[in-house]
Design a protein around this motif. Structure first.
Motif, short mmCIF file in Angstrom:
data_model
loop_
_atom_site.label_atom_id
_atom_site.label_comp_id
_atom_site.label_asym_id
_atom_site.label_seq_id
_atom_site.Cartn_x
_atom_site.Cartn_y
_atom_site.Cartn_z
N GLY A 55 0.81 -1.21 0.00
CA GLY A 55 0.00 0.00 0.00
C GLY A 55 0.84 1.26 0.00
O GLY A 55 0.53 2.24 -0.68
N GLY A 56 1.93 1.23 0.74
CA GLY A 56 2.83 2.38 0.77
C GLY A 56 3.49 2.61 -0.57
O GLY A 56 3.67 3.75 -1.00
N GLY A 57 3.85 1.54 -1.25
CA GLY A 57 4.45 1.66 -2.58
C GLY A 57 3.47 2.23 -3.59
O GLY A 57 3.83 3.06 -4.43
N ILE A 58 2.23 1.78 -3.50
CA ILE A 58 1.21 2.30 -4.42
C ILE A 58 0.96 3.78 -4.16
O ILE A 58 0.85 4.59 -5.09
CB ILE A 58 -0.10 1.49 -4.31
N LEU A 59 0.88 4.17 -2.89
CA LEU A 59 0.67 5.58 -2.57
C LEU A 59 1.85 6.44 -3.01
O LEU A 59 1.67 7.56 -3.49
CB LEU A 59 0.41 5.75 -1.08
N ALA A 60 3.06 5.92 -2.85
CA ALA A 60 4.24 6.66 -3.31
C ALA A 60 4.23 6.79 -4.83
O ALA A 60 4.55 7.85 -5.37
CB ALA A 60 5.51 5.96 -2.84
N GLY A 61 3.85 5.72 -5.52
CA GLY A 61 3.75 5.77 -6.98
C GLY A 61 2.66 6.72 -7.44
O GLY A 61 2.81 7.43 -8.44
N LEU A 62 1.56 6.76 -6.71
CA LEU A 62 0.47 7.67 -7.04
C LEU A 62 0.90 9.11 -6.87
O LEU A 62 0.64 9.96 -7.73
CB LEU A 62 -0.74 7.35 -6.15
N GLY A 63 1.56 9.39 -5.77
CA GLY A 63 2.04 10.75 -5.53
C GLY A 63 3.07 11.18 -6.56
O GLY A 63 3.06 12.31 -7.04
N THR A 64 3.96 10.27 -6.93
CA THR A 64 4.96 10.60 -7.94
C THR A 64 4.30 10.75 -9.30
O THR A 64 4.71 11.59 -10.10
CB THR A 64 6.02 9.49 -8.02
N GLY A 65 3.31 9.92 -9.56
CA GLY A 65 2.62 9.96 -10.84
C GLY A 65 1.90 11.27 -11.09
O GLY A 65 1.75 11.70 -12.24
N LEU B 225 0.49 7.89 -19.55
CA LEU B 225 1.18 6.61 -19.43
C LEU B 225 2.29 6.67 -18.38
O LEU B 225 2.56 5.67 -17.71
CB LEU B 225 1.78 6.19 -20.78
N MET B 226 2.91 7.81 -18.22
CA MET B 226 3.91 7.96 -17.16
C MET B 226 3.25 7.89 -15.80
O MET B 226 3.83 7.37 -14.84
CB MET B 226 4.67 9.28 -17.33
N PHE B 227 2.02 8.39 -15.69
CA PHE B 227 1.25 8.31 -14.45
C PHE B 227 0.99 6.86 -14.08
O PHE B 227 1.25 6.43 -12.95
CB PHE B 227 -0.05 9.09 -14.61
N VAL B 228 0.51 6.10 -15.05
CA VAL B 228 0.23 4.68 -14.81
C VAL B 228 1.52 3.92 -14.53
O VAL B 228 1.58 3.04 -13.66
CB VAL B 228 -0.53 4.07 -16.01
N GLY B 229 2.58 4.27 -15.24
CA GLY B 229 3.87 3.62 -15.02
C GLY B 229 4.41 3.86 -13.62
O GLY B 229 5.01 2.97 -13.01
N ALA B 230 4.21 5.07 -13.11
CA ALA B 230 4.67 5.38 -11.75
C ALA B 230 3.90 4.56 -10.72
O ALA B 230 4.48 4.08 -9.74
CB ALA B 230 4.53 6.87 -11.47
N ILE B 231 2.61 4.38 -10.95
CA ILE B 231 1.82 3.56 -10.03
C ILE B 231 2.29 2.11 -10.07
O ILE B 231 2.45 1.45 -9.03
CB ILE B 231 0.31 3.66 -10.36
N LEU B 232 2.52 1.58 -11.28
CA LEU B 232 2.99 0.20 -11.39
C LEU B 232 4.39 0.02 -10.81
O LEU B 232 4.69 -1.01 -10.21
CB LEU B 232 2.97 -0.24 -12.85
N LEU B 233 5.23 1.02 -10.96
CA LEU B 233 6.56 0.97 -10.36
C LEU B 233 6.46 0.95 -8.84
O LEU B 233 7.17 0.19 -8.17
CB LEU B 233 7.40 2.16 -10.82
N GLY B 234 5.57 1.77 -8.28
CA GLY B 234 5.36 1.76 -6.83
C GLY B 234 4.84 0.42 -6.34
O GLY B 234 5.26 -0.07 -5.28
N LEU B 235 3.96 -0.19 -7.12
CA LEU B 235 3.45 -1.52 -6.76
C LEU B 235 4.57 -2.55 -6.77
O LEU B 235 4.68 -3.37 -5.86
CB LEU B 235 2.33 -1.93 -7.72
N GLY B 236 5.41 -2.49 -7.80
CA GLY B 236 6.52 -3.43 -7.88
C GLY B 236 7.50 -3.28 -6.74
O GLY B 236 7.96 -4.27 -6.16
N VAL B 237 7.82 -2.04 -6.40
CA VAL B 237 8.74 -1.80 -5.27
C VAL B 237 8.11 -2.30 -3.96
O VAL B 237 8.78 -2.91 -3.13
CB VAL B 237 9.10 -0.30 -5.19
#
Length: 60
Positions: free
Chosen positions: A13-23, A32-44
């Motif tokens: 959840g923290g990774g997704i929130l960090a990806g959302l904020g960065t996105g 697409l960069m927004f979605v990519g940042a969320i997926l990157l946060g999920l992966g981390v």
């Protein structure tokens, strides 16, 4: 009851929130960069969760 709860799932959840904020910073440039940042946060978050659960299993 002296049980310690495993909070490694919070990393997902923290990774997704960090990806959302960065996105949100990249949202003006590309959706697409927004979605990519969320997926990157999920992966981390998933990587951190697997590391933490491995450490907790070793201690037990």
């Amino acid at each position: 009851m002296n049980t310690k709860e495993d909070k490694s799932n919070w990393a997902i959840g923290g990774g997704i929130l960090a990806g959302l904020g960065t996105g949100f910073f990249f949202l003006e440039q590309s959706a697409l960069m927004f979605v990519g940042a969320i997926l990157l946060g999920l992966g981390v978050g998933l990587i951190i969760t697997s590391i933490l659960s491995g450490v907790n299993n070793r201690k037990a």
